[in-house]
Design a protein around this motif. Structure first.
Motif, short mmCIF file in Angstrom:
data_model
loop_
_atom_site.label_atom_id
_atom_site.label_comp_id
_atom_site.label_asym_id
_atom_site.label_seq_id
_atom_site.Cartn_x
_atom_site.Cartn_y
_atom_site.Cartn_z
N UNK A 1 0.86 -1.18 0.00
CA UNK A 1 0.00 0.00 0.00
C UNK A 1 0.90 1.23 0.00
N UNK A 2 0.70 2.09 -0.97
CA UNK A 2 1.48 3.31 -1.13
C UNK A 2 0.46 4.45 -1.16
N UNK A 3 0.43 5.26 -0.12
CA UNK A 3 -0.62 6.26 0.05
C UNK A 3 -0.06 7.68 0.16
N UNK A 4 -0.70 8.60 -0.55
CA UNK A 4 -0.34 10.01 -0.48
C UNK A 4 -1.55 10.81 -0.03
N UNK A 5 -1.34 11.67 0.95
CA UNK A 5 -2.39 12.53 1.48
C UNK A 5 -2.02 13.97 1.15
N UNK A 6 -2.94 14.70 0.54
CA UNK A 6 -2.73 16.12 0.25
C UNK A 6 -3.65 16.93 1.16
N UNK A 7 -3.05 17.83 1.94
CA UNK A 7 -3.80 18.63 2.90
C UNK A 7 -4.25 19.96 2.30
N UNK A 8 -5.23 20.58 2.94
CA UNK A 8 -5.76 21.87 2.50
C UNK A 8 -4.72 22.98 2.56
N UNK A 9 -3.80 22.90 3.50
CA UNK A 9 -2.81 23.97 3.66
C UNK A 9 -1.61 23.80 2.73
N UNK A 10 -1.70 22.85 1.78
CA UNK A 10 -0.66 22.69 0.77
C UNK A 10 0.37 21.63 1.10
N UNK A 11 0.33 21.10 2.31
CA UNK A 11 1.28 20.05 2.68
C UNK A 11 0.80 18.70 2.20
N UNK A 12 1.70 17.72 2.27
CA UNK A 12 1.29 16.37 1.94
C UNK A 12 2.07 15.38 2.80
N UNK A 13 1.59 14.16 2.82
CA UNK A 13 2.23 13.08 3.58
C UNK A 13 2.22 11.82 2.74
N UNK A 14 3.22 11.00 2.95
CA UNK A 14 3.34 9.77 2.19
C UNK A 14 3.56 8.63 3.18
N UNK A 15 2.69 7.61 3.13
CA UNK A 15 2.83 6.46 4.02
C UNK A 15 2.71 5.17 3.23
N UNK A 16 3.32 4.11 3.76
CA UNK A 16 3.29 2.81 3.09
C UNK A 16 3.00 1.71 4.09
N UNK A 17 2.65 0.57 3.57
CA UNK A 17 2.45 -0.63 4.37
C UNK A 17 2.54 -1.83 3.46
N UNK A 18 3.10 -2.93 3.97
CA UNK A 18 3.16 -4.14 3.14
C UNK A 18 3.09 -5.38 4.00
N UNK A 19 2.49 -6.42 3.43
CA UNK A 19 2.36 -7.71 4.10
C UNK A 19 1.90 -8.73 3.08
N UNK A 20 2.00 -10.00 3.43
CA UNK A 20 1.53 -11.06 2.54
C UNK A 20 0.02 -11.14 2.51
N UNK A 21 -0.63 -10.60 3.55
CA UNK A 21 -2.09 -10.60 3.66
C UNK A 21 -2.62 -9.20 3.35
N UNK A 22 -3.66 -9.12 2.52
CA UNK A 22 -4.23 -7.82 2.13
C UNK A 22 -4.66 -7.00 3.34
N UNK A 23 -5.44 -7.61 4.23
CA UNK A 23 -5.97 -6.90 5.40
C UNK A 23 -4.85 -6.45 6.34
N UNK A 24 -3.84 -7.29 6.52
CA UNK A 24 -2.72 -6.94 7.40
C UNK A 24 -1.93 -5.76 6.83
N UNK A 25 -1.71 -5.76 5.53
CA UNK A 25 -1.00 -4.65 4.88
C UNK A 25 -1.81 -3.37 5.01
N UNK A 26 -3.13 -3.47 4.82
CA UNK A 26 -4.01 -2.31 4.95
C UNK A 26 -3.98 -1.77 6.38
#
Length: 96
Positions: A49-74
């Motif tokens: 899972x590769x996720x990017x969040x864009x905030x209203x104030x112009x900032x952003x954040x990038x987070x990841x997660x990985x696992x062999x199981x879909x739910x565990x990675x999520x």
């Protein structure tokens, strides 16, 4: 908050889509702070899972997660995302 979810290497089925939407309710407290949330899910022996969040104030954040199981990675990605959004939200409120 606009959410965009894409899958690479597999087809995201309805149950997986619903699970992602259910987990995203954890950050509903920040809905008015987030412009859009882009989630890329890739399957290559593991789920990434590769996720990017864009905030209203112009900032952003990038987070990841990985696992062999879909739910565990999520879950792993959501734990990091929840912490990151709370931290960024508090940081912005301190500046006001």
């Amino acid at each position: 908050m606009k959410t965009q979810i894409s899958a690479q290497g597999f087809t995201l089925d309805k149950d997986q889509q619903e699970l992602i939407n259910k987990k995203l309710e954890r950050i509903s407290y920040a809905e008015n702070l987030i412009v859009d949330l882009i989630i890329h899910v890739k399957e290559d022996k593991k789920f990434y899972f590769d996720t990017t969040v864009n905030y209203r104030w112009g900032g952003n954040a990038h987070v990841t997660g990985d696992d062999f199981d879909f739910a565990a990675a999520l879950n792993q990605m959501m734990d990091v995302l929840d912490q990151k959004v709370k931290k960024d939200k508090d940081k912005v409120q301190e500046k006001k």
